[in-house]
Design a protein around this motif. Structure first.
Motif, short mmCIF file in Angstrom:
data_model
loop_
_atom_site.label_atom_id
_atom_site.label_comp_id
_atom_site.label_asym_id
_atom_site.label_seq_id
_atom_site.Cartn_x
_atom_site.Cartn_y
_atom_site.Cartn_z
N GLN A 206 51.75 35.05 70.83
CA GLN A 206 51.98 36.49 70.85
C GLN A 206 52.55 37.00 69.53
O GLN A 206 52.13 38.04 69.02
CB GLN A 206 52.92 36.82 72.01
CG GLN A 206 52.33 36.49 73.38
CD GLN A 206 53.38 36.34 74.45
OE1 GLN A 206 54.28 37.15 74.57
NE2 GLN A 206 53.29 35.27 75.23
N LYS A 207 53.49 36.27 68.97
CA LYS A 207 54.10 36.70 67.70
C LYS A 207 53.08 36.66 66.58
O LYS A 207 53.00 37.59 65.75
CB LYS A 207 55.29 35.80 67.37
CG LYS A 207 56.04 36.23 66.11
CD LYS A 207 57.25 35.35 65.88
CE LYS A 207 58.01 35.79 64.61
NZ LYS A 207 59.19 34.93 64.38
N ALA A 210 50.71 39.63 66.97
CA ALA A 210 51.36 40.88 66.56
C ALA A 210 51.43 40.97 65.03
O ALA A 210 51.14 42.02 64.45
CB ALA A 210 52.75 40.97 67.17
N THR A 211 51.81 39.87 64.39
CA THR A 211 51.89 39.86 62.93
C THR A 211 50.52 40.10 62.31
O THR A 211 50.38 40.88 61.35
CB THR A 211 52.45 38.51 62.45
OG1 THR A 211 53.75 38.31 63.03
CG2 THR A 211 52.57 38.47 60.93
N ASN A 214 49.65 43.83 62.75
CA ASN A 214 50.53 44.70 61.96
C ASN A 214 50.21 44.61 60.48
O ASN A 214 50.25 45.62 59.76
CB ASN A 214 52.00 44.35 62.21
CG ASN A 214 52.46 44.71 63.62
OD1 ASN A 214 51.90 45.62 64.24
ND2 ASN A 214 53.45 44.03 64.12
N THR A 219 47.61 49.63 64.97
CA THR A 219 48.76 50.02 65.78
C THR A 219 48.37 50.25 67.22
O THR A 219 47.19 50.36 67.56
CB THR A 219 49.40 51.32 65.24
OG1 THR A 219 48.45 52.40 65.37
CG2 THR A 219 49.82 51.16 63.79
N GLN A 223 52.34 52.96 67.28
CA GLN A 223 53.48 52.04 67.28
C GLN A 223 53.03 50.65 66.83
O GLN A 223 51.94 50.20 67.18
CB GLN A 223 54.10 51.95 68.68
CG GLN A 223 54.61 53.27 69.23
CD GLN A 223 55.79 53.80 68.44
OE1 GLN A 223 56.67 53.05 68.03
NE2 GLN A 223 55.80 55.12 68.23
N ARG A 224 53.90 49.97 66.07
CA ARG A 224 53.59 48.61 65.65
C ARG A 224 53.59 47.69 66.87
O ARG A 224 54.31 47.90 67.83
CB ARG A 224 54.62 48.12 64.63
CG ARG A 224 54.50 48.82 63.27
CD ARG A 224 55.68 48.48 62.38
NE ARG A 224 55.77 47.07 62.09
CZ ARG A 224 55.08 46.45 61.12
NH1 ARG A 224 54.26 47.16 60.35
NH2 ARG A 224 55.22 45.16 60.90
N SER A 226 54.32 44.32 69.05
CA SER A 226 55.42 43.37 69.19
C SER A 226 54.97 42.28 70.15
O SER A 226 53.90 42.38 70.78
CB SER A 226 56.66 44.08 69.73
OG SER A 226 56.41 44.56 71.05
N THR A 227 55.79 41.24 70.28
CA THR A 227 55.44 40.19 71.23
C THR A 227 55.35 40.75 72.65
O THR A 227 54.50 40.35 73.43
CB THR A 227 56.48 39.05 71.20
OG1 THR A 227 57.79 39.62 71.41
CG2 THR A 227 56.47 38.34 69.86
N SER A 229 54.51 43.89 73.58
CA SER A 229 53.29 44.68 73.79
C SER A 229 52.04 43.79 73.86
O SER A 229 51.11 44.09 74.62
CB SER A 229 53.14 45.73 72.69
OG SER A 229 53.08 45.14 71.41
#
Length: 541
Positions: A206-207, A210-211, A214, A219, A223-224, A226-227, A229
């Motif tokens: 997940q991380k 997201a990275t 981003n 988005t 919104q950026r 995240s783990t 979302s």
């Protein structure tokens, strides 16, 4: 007696606030009343879309805070009716007394009871009636929303990422709304599932997802990512075509039993088999089931190397500030030498020995062909076997579907709690089993229809070359992933290292078409280690 006044105005729903139906009128009437009585209006507190049964209203709490300040900015709080102040009889009386203690009076311009004991009794009775009316109204509204969902319409909340809400039809003054796919957002949802399942390489967490998004400026509605979302998206059932309304109590947030959920069909963005595979991968990464070192670490044999004496996992141990790395028995490391006689072996040495043994004993084309001999029989022999295998698979598929139905019936009858972790785990396992069986049935039927052998010498040669390249020259993450694909367990003793794995997985990989990738989620099936002399080798002294 004139004084400084603050006006508090409120409506219950955002729809009322957006339509500007009540708040301006409340303020206008309160201002007219203050002018008539000679009060100076010093502040107006306007609260759109807030329930009067909830005292945790930001503007309401701000008004109370200012009323109790030492500089006394106002002497009275003016409301159109007491129901605008609160519809909870306990809250209403409590905050009425809080204002009184601060020297501030609460005045309803439509319900002037005075200040004697009889007036206080009437005020309290009216609060009780207001609370009862509010709860009755809420029940009717909730019942209407349930029926709206049963008819297949969306109930006004913000749609999941990947969807828009559009009006499907109009009935009287009511707009009936449905979800439609927002293609721009849906592409992002599909990419997230693709990255999670490793369709472009190594499965991403997940991380990492997201990275990745981003860094590319993608988005989630501004919104950026995240783990959290990413996890929400990977677990939202709407993407496979089924949204559930009424899962939680809107007031307390308490989960409702599945028997009270309303299933709402919505457009599909992710196929159910892909969605379920993602759930299986999420479960495999859950620290409750798989240690983080197995998921995240680049150690080649993490999660598969085990002590040959006690069966405990072999963990990584370092020496001289990390200059040297060893595999050692976790039980011996934690409990001392008396607990197990397990050995300590340099990481590179064990890795090299296992890879060398795999190259010689498994990935040599001739050896691989021997291991997969069961998949290279004559057409007539294979056809008979495949018919029996197809019957077994169909029965297994039917059993999984029947078990799912029985579990859901237990929940519906109240014999099992919907939020029971064991239930969730069992449901996920059965769904994965059902989908895996369906895929195997489809693949077997295709092979039976073509009459061609699933595994050919050319495919074996291609597989052997692919796996050798990945295990010798791939990145640490890819080497680890392919090692887990091939190896079920590595048992380490002083006198031998025993490697076991799955012939079924090898056969499935060998029977694939060029460009197909090995499965991301492994299943524990029969071993390819066929004899005592197939891959045992004593470690060097």
């Amino acid at each position: 007696m004139s004084g400084k006044a603050a006006i508090y105005a409120r409506v219950s729903t955002v729809r009322q606030a957006e339509a500007d139906l009540s708040i301006p009128d409340q303020i206008h009437q309160c201002e007219a009343w203050c002018k008539q009585k000679g009060h100076e209006v010093v502040e107006v507190f306007s609260e759109p879309g807030a329930s009067a049964l909830d005292d945790d209203r930001p503007v309401f709490q701000e008004m109370l805070y200012k009323a109790k300040r030492s500089d006394h900015p106002f002497d009275i709080v003016v409301v159109h009716s007491l129901s605008r102040f609160s519809r909870d009889s306990l809250h209403s009386e409590f905050y009425f007394r809080e204002l009184r203690k601060a020297g501030v009076d609460l005045v309803s311009i439509t319900q002037d009871f005075g200040h004697d004991e009889t007036s206080a009794l009437l005020r309290k009775m009216l609060n009780v009636f207001d609370e009862h009316q509010s709860r009755e109204t809420a029940k009717h509204v909730h019942r209407a929303m349930l029926e709206n969902a049963r008819q297949g319409f969306w109930n006004g909340s913000k749609p999941p990422f990947g969807y828009d809400v559009v009006t499907s039809e109009v009935r009287g003054s009511r707009e009936k709304k449905v979800l439609v796919v927002n293609e721009a957002e849906a592409r992002v949802v599909r990419e997230i599932f693709s990255l999670a399942l490793g369709e472009r390489g190594h499965p991403m967490g997940q991380k990492a997802i997201a990275t990745h998004l981003n860094e590319r400026g993608i988005t989630r509605r501004g919104q950026r990512f995240s783990t959290g979302s990413i996890y929400d998206i990977l677990t939202t059932t709407a993407y496979k075509g089924q949204h559930f309304f009424n899962r939680f109590d809107s007031r307390g947030g308490k989960a409702r039993p599945p028997s009270e959920w309303i299933a709402l069909a919505v457009p599909v963005i992710i196929e159910e088999a892909i969605f379920n595979a993602a759930q299986g991968l999420l479960k495999s990464r859950n620290p409750r089931y798989t240690p983080p070192r197995v998921v995240n670490g680049p150690t080649l044999l993490a999660g598969v190397a085990r002590c040959g004496y006690c069966g405990a996992a072999m963990i990584l141990n370092t020496g001289k500030n990390g200059a040297y790395r060893y595999y050692c028995c976790s039980r011996k490391a934690k409990e001392g030498r008396l607990s197990c006689r397990g050995i300590r072996i340099p990481m590179d040495r064990l890795d090299d020995m296992v890879i060398a043994e795999m190259m010689e004993q498994v990935l040599d084309p001739e050896r691989l062909r021997s291991l997969l001999d069961a998949w290279l029989r004559s057409a007539s022999e294979r056809a008979e076997k495949e018919k029996k295998e197809l019957t077994k698979l169909r029965q297994k598929h039917a059993d999984a579907k029947a078990a799912l139905t029985r579990l859901l019936q237990l929940v519906e009858t109240g014999m099992m709690e919907a939020e029971d972790p064991a239930l969730k785990e069992r449901l996920l396992g059965l769904k994965l089993q059902r989908d895996e069986c369906a895929a195997e049935i489809s693949d077997l039927q295709r092979r039976m229809a073509t009459g061609e052998p699933a595994v050919t010498p050319a495919k074996i040669n291609r597989l052997a070359k692919l796996l050798k390249d990945k295990l010798t020259s791939g990145s640490p993450e890819f080497r680890q992933a392919y090692a887990r694909l091939l190896i079920r367990e590595v048992l380490v003793k002083d006198e031998e290292i025993r490697i076991t794995g799955s012939r079924a997985i090898l056969a499935r990989a060998a029977s694939g078409e060029p460009g197909q990738t090995p499965p991301a989620v492994l299943s524990f099936v029969r071993e390819w280690r066929t004899g005592e002399d197939s891959n045992s080798r004593p470690p060097d002294s």
